[in-house]
Design an enzyme around this catalytic site. Sequence first.
Site, PDB file in Angstrom:
ATOM      1  N   ASP A  47     -32.380   8.403   0.337  1.00  0.00           N
ATOM      2  CA  ASP A  47     -31.818   7.064   0.216  1.00  0.00           C
ATOM      3  C   ASP A  47     -31.134   6.679   1.533  1.00  0.00           C
ATOM      4  O   ASP A  47     -31.621   7.057   2.604  1.00  0.00           O
ATOM      5  CB  ASP A  47     -30.833   7.028  -0.964  1.00  0.00           C
ATOM      6  N   HIS A  76     -25.946   1.912  -1.212  1.00  0.00           N
ATOM      7  CA  HIS A  76     -27.018   2.209  -2.163  1.00  0.00           C
ATOM      8  C   HIS A  76     -27.165   3.708  -2.410  1.00  0.00           C
ATOM      9  O   HIS A  76     -27.258   4.163  -3.554  1.00  0.00           O
ATOM     10  CB  HIS A  76     -28.323   1.621  -1.617  1.00  0.00           C
ATOM     11  N   SER A 110     -33.510   1.009  -9.003  1.00  0.00           N
ATOM     12  CA  SER A 110     -32.823   2.002  -8.173  1.00  0.00           C
ATOM     13  C   SER A 110     -31.746   2.722  -8.957  1.00  0.00           C
ATOM     14  O   SER A 110     -31.433   3.882  -8.692  1.00  0.00           O
ATOM     15  CB  SER A 110     -32.169   1.323  -6.962  1.00  0.00           C
TER      16      SER A 110
END
Length: 758
Positions: free
Chosen positions: A140, A213, A543
């Site tokens: 990520d 994220h 996600s």
Amino acid sequence: MSPLFLSSTAFFFIVILYLGLCHVSAGAQQATYIVHMKNSQMPSSFDHHSLWYDSSLQSVSESAEMLYTYNNAIHGFATRLTPEEANSLMTQPGVISVQPEQRYELHTTRTPLFLGLDGHNTGLFPETSTSSDIVIGVLDTGVWPESKSFSEEGYGPIPSTWKGGCDAGTNFTASLCNRKLVGARFFVRGYEAEYGKVNEAKESRSPRDGNGHGTHTASTAAGSVVEGANLLGFANGTARGIAPRARVAVYKVCWKIECVSSDILAGIDKAIEDNVNVLSLSIGGIATSYKDDIAIGAFAAMERGIFVSCSAGNDGPSPFTLSNVAPWITTVGAGTIDRDFPARVTLGNGKSYTGASLFKKDALPPKTLPFVYAGNASNNATYGSYCFPGTLIPEKVKGKIVMCEKGGNDNVEKGEVVKAAGGLGMILVNTAYDGEELAVNAHVLPATVVGQKSGDIIRRYVMTDPNPTASIVIQGTVVNVQPSPVLAAFSSRGPNPITPNILKPDLIAPGINILAAWSGALAPTRLASDTRRVEFNIISGTSMSCPHVSGLAALLKSVHPEWSPAAIRSALMTTAYNTYKDGKPIIDIATVEPSTPFGHGAGHVSPMTAVNPGLIYDITTVDYIGFLCALKYNSSLIRAISRGNYDCDPSKTYSVAALNYPSFAVNVNGSDTYKYTRTVTNVGGTGSYSVRVTSETTAVKISVEPAVLNFKEVNEKKSYLVTFTVDSSKPSGSNSFGSIVWSDGKHVVASPVAISWT
């Protein structure tokens, strides 16, 4: 990517786009290529594969340098070449393929309780040494190591099986890793080859997360227990990852602009070498082929016994929009949980409508305020209604609540634009694509999102009333919301765009308004003008659902260490549910109609039943090779995907229908009869399983032989044949659904059925 920013073009994580198989730079027209080599053909004059790779490369370009050498994810290397050099390299001995690099973008604490993983059920997943020996690798944007979600308190020594480490870099030292965060690496050579050196004043050239994220996904999968977690007072409670005792290793492969496949492959390559047990990738692009680099890397991981979970994508509710559909990948869609953040909109005519909001600051005055439609207060006829920067006229907005349309730019940027023009509040209206889905944002002014139906009424009011007024009252956090879950509107849909006879997505998990850890480098909105900093953030996307399944896989692996990745996926799929407790089907929030297997796959994960599924559908590497042979893949492509000397047997008939998948998809193409074989393995003790089939239409008849399977011992295998008899004259584009369910009275082993007429 989080659909909290679905409409934005300003951030690299906002839209899931497959940017093509080849990106050629200007000038020298060099691009990055992934080179697959057949290691068995290395001449004996070379002592190591890397020397052979370098010699092969130098034979076509004296100046080219290898960006990466891969040993695990593939056999080969990444390099920068012109198209002419790439073609020349393809002719060299031992070269299987030379493929242009691919581009990807990100698909962006109540959930453990919602999934049944509270203190009352810990006996099914006890906190043993085995559970803390599991390592989840997360590819990520990196990690914020100071987050409490990565505290090592209460953890024993790092597992002896762990071979990884920590990379030092900008604002990151190796000492930031610990007994919880056991690995942190970064891969940037491919990105820098395309875009130049990372600007270290704006982005850390290290595993440190400047995006949020990666921290969010890693803590969702396996964050430590953190009491008092919340976002600006919303969703207050105890945060914990799905597998809180598992260890975390992060592999930063995504940067400010995008994620490139040479870096992703390098991350997978190193994760395999480091000996992770689970890989979690909330990254993807619209699926076009199984020679996709994530699919190829995932194949290598699967062969090593590593479970690979990937996000399905955020391009729903349109059909054929799935990412990561290789059958050796577990593909995860998104649903809601039973928590909302309501806000009430009251219009001057006395009518009220419910939306959702995360604004937490000074409230609006307790009265109705002047209300204006952005399109009527704009200097831009095309983009004004969307509240683009510079489009609102301050004299028409100041002191008012502004209605903005979703789409075109980032949701939180719209609020920033309204505030900058003097607006006091914002009502954000869903499009038909969003339906009644209420994905929330931590706006910089009092704001709420409303569903499409309410939005249409509010729009009509503000555009027709001579003196429109409105108020917004933000009401905090509510739980036990029903119905839940519902399928997210943004969650990408099937049918499978590559192989319609393999049903995808596999299942859904919580992915809307998920609270998890956040980077301290930026605000919850990610806006440069927003100076707020938070320890936790609430965002949405597949996600977010992907790491839920990664965490569940870690839990199952700790209880059943002998299970293969396919067995773990089977347990999750065959025990998933697709109806509520009252028997009614799960709702698709985009249409407010029943969802179908093209949206929810096998259904919503149910971890408390997945731990004891009764029967499993297992799949081996050889089975997957047979699947590729059924697709008529040639030897070179199969070897590029598998890294092995596999060939299809010309005397054997291969069939996609023979892949031992836990679901059934039939693509009707002329014939009226289709036969599928399956083999189940008993993991639930002695028992007799009877089958029950359902079909929602008389146009499809399903028969199963035999109708009873008797098991006398654990690990015993039994096979059965399914015959689908269909009305082949139905119009192209028609779909029908059903199920095949085995039960011994204690276990329910369910498989969804999807029939499509092409």
